[in-house]
Design a protein around this motif. Structure first.
Motif, PDB file in Angstrom:
ATOM      1  N   VAL A  16       0.819  -1.224   0.000  1.00 25.74           N
ATOM      2  CA  VAL A  16       0.000   0.000   0.000  1.00 25.74           C
ATOM      3  C   VAL A  16       0.852   1.272   0.000  1.00 25.74           C
ATOM      4  CG1 VAL A  16      -2.136  -0.927   0.962  1.00 25.74           C
ATOM      5  CG2 VAL A  16      -0.328  -0.210   2.503  1.00 25.74           C
ATOM      6  N   GLN A  17       2.027   1.172   0.577  1.00 24.60           N
ATOM      7  CA  GLN A  17       2.913   2.343   0.631  1.00 24.60           C
ATOM      8  C   GLN A  17       3.358   2.744  -0.784  1.00 24.60           C
ATOM      9  OE1 GLN A  17       2.552   3.658   3.548  1.00 24.60           O
ATOM     10  NE2 GLN A  17       3.864   5.291   2.727  1.00 24.60           N
ATOM     11  N   LYS A  18       3.713   1.738  -1.583  1.00 19.59           N
ATOM     12  CA  LYS A  18       4.133   2.020  -2.970  1.00 19.59           C
ATOM     13  C   LYS A  18       2.958   2.571  -3.776  1.00 19.59           C
ATOM     14  CE  LYS A  18       7.818  -1.380  -3.518  1.00 19.59           C
ATOM     15  NZ  LYS A  18       8.110  -2.689  -4.127  1.00 19.59           N
ATOM     16  N   ILE A  19       1.783   2.054  -3.501  1.00 19.87           N
ATOM     17  CA  ILE A  19       0.595   2.514  -4.227  1.00 19.87           C
ATOM     18  C   ILE A  19       0.311   3.979  -3.875  1.00 19.87           C
ATOM     19  CG2 ILE A  19      -1.903   2.151  -4.528  1.00 19.87           C
ATOM     20  CD1 ILE A  19      -1.346  -0.866  -4.232  1.00 19.87           C
ATOM     21  N   LYS A  20       0.669   4.353  -2.650  1.00 19.42           N
ATOM     22  CA  LYS A  20       0.460   5.744  -2.228  1.00 19.42           C
ATOM     23  C   LYS A  20       1.264   6.694  -3.118  1.00 19.42           C
ATOM     24  CE  LYS A  20       0.362   8.454   1.975  1.00 19.42           C
ATOM     25  NZ  LYS A  20       1.604   8.906   2.609  1.00 19.42           N
ATOM     26  N   GLU A  21       2.479   6.261  -3.452  1.00 21.24           N
ATOM     27  CA  GLU A  21       3.320   7.083  -4.350  1.00 21.24           C
ATOM     28  C   GLU A  21       2.600   7.356  -5.664  1.00 21.24           C
ATOM     29  OE1 GLU A  21       7.437   6.116  -5.688  1.00 21.24           O
ATOM     30  OE2 GLU A  21       7.417   4.926  -3.845  1.00 21.24           O
ATOM     31  N   ALA A  22       2.000   6.290  -6.217  1.00 21.64           N
ATOM     32  CA  ALA A  22       1.295   6.421  -7.501  1.00 21.64           C
ATOM     33  C   ALA A  22       0.075   7.326  -7.344  1.00 21.64           C
ATOM     34  CB  ALA A  22       0.874   5.042  -7.997  1.00 21.64           C
ATOM     35  N   ASP A 127     -10.687  -5.380 -12.641  1.00 19.47           N
ATOM     36  CA  ASP A 127     -10.490  -6.484 -11.699  1.00 19.47           C
ATOM     37  C   ASP A 127      -8.997  -6.712 -11.470  1.00 19.47           C
ATOM     38  OD1 ASP A 127     -10.884  -8.606 -10.069  1.00 19.47           O
ATOM     39  OD2 ASP A 127     -11.426 -10.017 -11.664  1.00 19.47           O
ATOM     40  N   HIS A 128      -8.409  -5.811 -10.701  1.00 23.16           N
ATOM     41  CA  HIS A 128      -6.983  -5.963 -10.408  1.00 23.16           C
ATOM     42  C   HIS A 128      -6.701  -5.389  -9.017  1.00 23.16           C
ATOM     43  CE1 HIS A 128      -2.669  -5.934 -10.688  1.00 23.16           C
ATOM     44  NE2 HIS A 128      -2.746  -6.601 -11.826  1.00 23.16           N
ATOM     45  N   SER A 129      -6.126  -6.230  -8.147  1.00 22.43           N
ATOM     46  CA  SER A 129      -5.938  -5.839  -6.740  1.00 22.43           C
ATOM     47  C   SER A 129      -5.181  -4.515  -6.605  1.00 22.43           C
ATOM     48  CB  SER A 129      -5.187  -6.948  -6.001  1.00 22.43           C
ATOM     49  OG  SER A 129      -3.958  -7.211  -6.669  1.00 22.43           O
ATOM     50  N   VAL A 130      -4.121  -4.337  -7.398  1.00 19.01           N
ATOM     51  CA  VAL A 130      -3.273  -3.141  -7.257  1.00 19.01           C
ATOM     52  C   VAL A 130      -4.052  -1.895  -7.663  1.00 19.01           C
ATOM     53  CG1 VAL A 130      -1.206  -1.978  -8.145  1.00 19.01           C
ATOM     54  CG2 VAL A 130      -1.138  -4.428  -7.619  1.00 19.01           C
ATOM     55  N   THR A 131      -4.746  -1.994  -8.776  1.00 18.10           N
ATOM     56  CA  THR A 131      -5.445  -0.809  -9.285  1.00 18.10           C
ATOM     57  C   THR A 131      -6.693  -0.506  -8.461  1.00 18.10           C
ATOM     58  OG1 THR A 131      -4.420  -1.006 -11.422  1.00 18.10           O
ATOM     59  CG2 THR A 131      -6.533   0.135 -11.369  1.00 18.10           C
ATOM     60  N   LEU A 132      -7.322  -1.535  -7.902  1.00 20.62           N
ATOM     61  CA  LEU A 132      -8.455  -1.270  -7.003  1.00 20.62           C
ATOM     62  C   LEU A 132      -7.968  -0.517  -5.768  1.00 20.62           C
ATOM     63  CD1 LEU A 132     -10.483  -4.578  -7.355  1.00 20.62           C
ATOM     64  CD2 LEU A 132     -11.207  -2.279  -8.043  1.00 20.62           C
ATOM     65  N   GLU A 133      -6.812  -0.893  -5.260  1.00 25.24           N
ATOM     66  CA  GLU A 133      -6.248  -0.180  -4.103  1.00 25.24           C
ATOM     67  C   GLU A 133      -5.852   1.244  -4.501  1.00 25.24           C
ATOM     68  OE1 GLU A 133      -6.165  -0.708  -0.957  1.00 25.24           O
ATOM     69  OE2 GLU A 133      -4.814   0.936  -0.413  1.00 25.24           O
ATOM     70  N   LEU A 134      -5.280   1.391  -5.694  1.00 25.54           N
ATOM     71  CA  LEU A 134      -4.921   2.733  -6.185  1.00 25.54           C
ATOM     72  C   LEU A 134      -6.181   3.611  -6.283  1.00 25.54           C
ATOM     73  CD1 LEU A 134      -2.865   4.727  -7.497  1.00 25.54           C
ATOM     74  CD2 LEU A 134      -3.397   3.659  -9.703  1.00 25.54           C
ATOM     75  N   LEU A 135      -7.244   3.050  -6.826  1.00 20.29           N
ATOM     76  CA  LEU A 135      -8.501   3.802  -6.962  1.00 20.29           C
ATOM     77  C   LEU A 135      -9.056   4.192  -5.591  1.00 20.29           C
ATOM     78  CD1 LEU A 135     -10.088   1.737  -9.852  1.00 20.29           C
ATOM     79  CD2 LEU A 135      -9.851   4.232  -9.877  1.00 20.29           C
ATOM     80  N   ARG A 136      -8.968   3.276  -4.629  1.00 20.30           N
ATOM     81  CA  ARG A 136      -9.476   3.585  -3.284  1.00 20.30           C
ATOM     82  C   ARG A 136      -8.659   4.704  -2.652  1.00 20.30           C
ATOM     83  NH1 ARG A 136     -10.781  -2.109  -2.975  1.00 20.30           N
ATOM     84  NH2 ARG A 136      -8.622  -2.590  -2.439  1.00 20.30           N
ATOM     85  N   GLN A 137      -7.333   4.618  -2.783  1.00 19.33           N
ATOM     86  CA  GLN A 137      -6.480   5.654  -2.176  1.00 19.33           C
ATOM     87  C   GLN A 137      -6.674   6.989  -2.876  1.00 19.33           C
ATOM     88  OE1 GLN A 137      -2.395   4.941  -1.417  1.00 19.33           O
ATOM     89  NE2 GLN A 137      -2.683   2.857  -0.682  1.00 19.33           N
ATOM     90  N   PHE A 138      -6.752   6.957  -4.188  1.00 16.43           N
ATOM     91  CA  PHE A 138      -6.902   8.201  -4.958  1.00 16.43           C
ATOM     92  C   PHE A 138      -8.270   8.832  -4.680  1.00 16.43           C
ATOM     93  CE2 PHE A 138      -8.198  10.164  -9.084  1.00 16.43           C
ATOM     94  CZ  PHE A 138      -7.388  11.283  -8.967  1.00 16.43           C
ATOM     95  N   GLY A 139      -9.266   8.003  -4.559  1.00 14.39           N
ATOM     96  CA  GLY A 139     -10.587   8.480  -4.144  1.00 14.39           C
ATOM     97  C   GLY A 139     -11.456   9.028  -5.257  1.00 14.39           C
TER      98      GLY A 139
END
Ligand code: AMP
Ligand code: MG
Length: 338
Positions: A16-22, A127-139
């Motif tokens: 999740v930390q790396k996804i935060k960067e994105a 349907d991709h775990s990384v991008t779903l997390e990116l979308l949630r963080q980005f909001g």
């Protein structure tokens, strides 16, 4: 722009930390290539006009070709869609996250660039775990067409994205190869029965199991509803020539003919029977399951195109299920000469 950064993120156990960067890159109006189950997308904040304009510039995308907005959950539909038909909602509930893009009437706040001036907006939950997390963080919504230079085969790995867009975008998230390998099916649900604007990762048969019927379009209606389809797609430098499925005679004839013309020939085939022919040196043989073909086709086209060939012979597939999406890509690739 400096060289594009690549961050590797595991799809099984996303950091999740790396996804935060994105997510921060997106928040500040930058461009991030992200993995999905279909192909890699090139993302920008869907409500930031300047950021969205950068997508068109980086890809060399014609301005009349609208972008898909990726969202995190069903509730986000209403941030972008002004009205949601019953069938649209039913399909979203049934197939999201997944390879189905639904076209709704758009809300006024959606930038002109995202919809290319149309009155509709295309939405999907990937349907991709990384991008779903990116979308949630980005909001918010991430506008994202395929992350290739416009007109080329879509990218199914981070390496394909890098080869096309290095130096033109801020960041690439590398989460390994795409599972499906062809783009999403695009369905216009502003009308009943809904209309297929692009056949892709979800088959017509699967959609019709859920709602009784969908329509196909003729060319003039397709251009009205999806003007970007007029442009060149999936083009390799080499000319693509389609061979009927398992047609050994036609395959041999073509090889002979192009050899006589001193053309540099490549081939992509799946049937064992064609493997028994005196095949060209640049030959990619794919396992004959349609899932395997879909997953590896664009990669094979890109790989062969690096050999500076004149012609790539590609075997056709049976046009049912995912095979319809593969044949659509192959016909478009073959329509472009030289
Ligand atoms: P790409 O993600 O590069 O495969 O491109 C997005 C696809 O979605 C293209 O085929 C677009 O024409 C289609 N698309 C995006 N928005 C709309 C819309 N509002 N109406 C119809 N098609 C759309
Ligand atoms: Mg595309």
């Amino acid at each position: 722009m400096p060289a594009t950064r690549i961050i590797k993120i595991s799809a099984e156990n996303p950091d999740v930390q790396k996804i935060k960067e994105a997510s921060e890159v997106l928040c500040s109006g930058g461009l991030v290539a992200f993995p999905t189950e279909t192909v890699y997308g090139l993302g920008a904040d869907a409500l930031n006009t300047e950021a969205v304009q950068k997508i068109f510039k980086a890809k060399g995308r014609p301005s009349d070709n609208p972008l898909i907005v990726h969202i995190a959950s069903l509730e986000n539909i209403h941030q972008f869609a002004a009205s949601v038909s019953e069938k649209g909602l039913q399909l979203a509930k049934r197939f999201w996250p997944g390879p189905l893009t639904l076209v709704f009437r758009k809300k006024e706040n959606v930038p002109y660039e995202v919809t290319a001036g149309l009155e509709t907006v295309a939405l999907r939950i990937p349907d991709h775990s990384v991008t779903l997390e990116l979308l949630r963080q980005f909001g918010g919504g991430i506008a994202g067409p395929s992350a290739n230079v416009s007109g080329k085969p879509s990218p199914t790995s981070a390496e394909h994205v890098y080869n096309d867009l290095n130096g033109r975008i801020d960041l690439i998230i590398d989460a390994g190869p795409a599972k499906i390998g062809v783009e999403s099916t695009v369905l216009d649900v502003t009308v009943d029965p809904p209309i297929v604007l692009r056949i892709g990762g979800l088959s017509r048969e699967d959609i019709e199991k859920e709602i009784s019927k969908v329509n196909l379009t003729d060319r003039s209606e397709l251009l009205r509803r999806s003007p970007g389809t007029r442009h060149r797609h999936y083009a390799t430098k080499a000319q693509v020539v389609l061979i009927p499925l398992a047609d050994i005679k036609k395959f041999e004839e073509c090889i002979k003919q192009y050899k006589e013309q001193r053309k540099k020939i490549g081939a992509i085939t799946y049937s064992a029977i064609l493997g028994s022919v005196d095949v060209p040196k640049f030959h990619v043989f794919l396992d004959s399951s349609i899932e395997h073909i879909a997953r590896n086709l664009f990669g094979a086209m890109r790989e062969l195109d690096r050999q500076n060939l004149d012609v790539i012979l590609i075997e056709s597939v049976e046009e049912k299920g995912l095979g319809a999406a593969v044949m659509d890509r192959l016909r478009k690739a073959a329509a472009h000469v030289g």
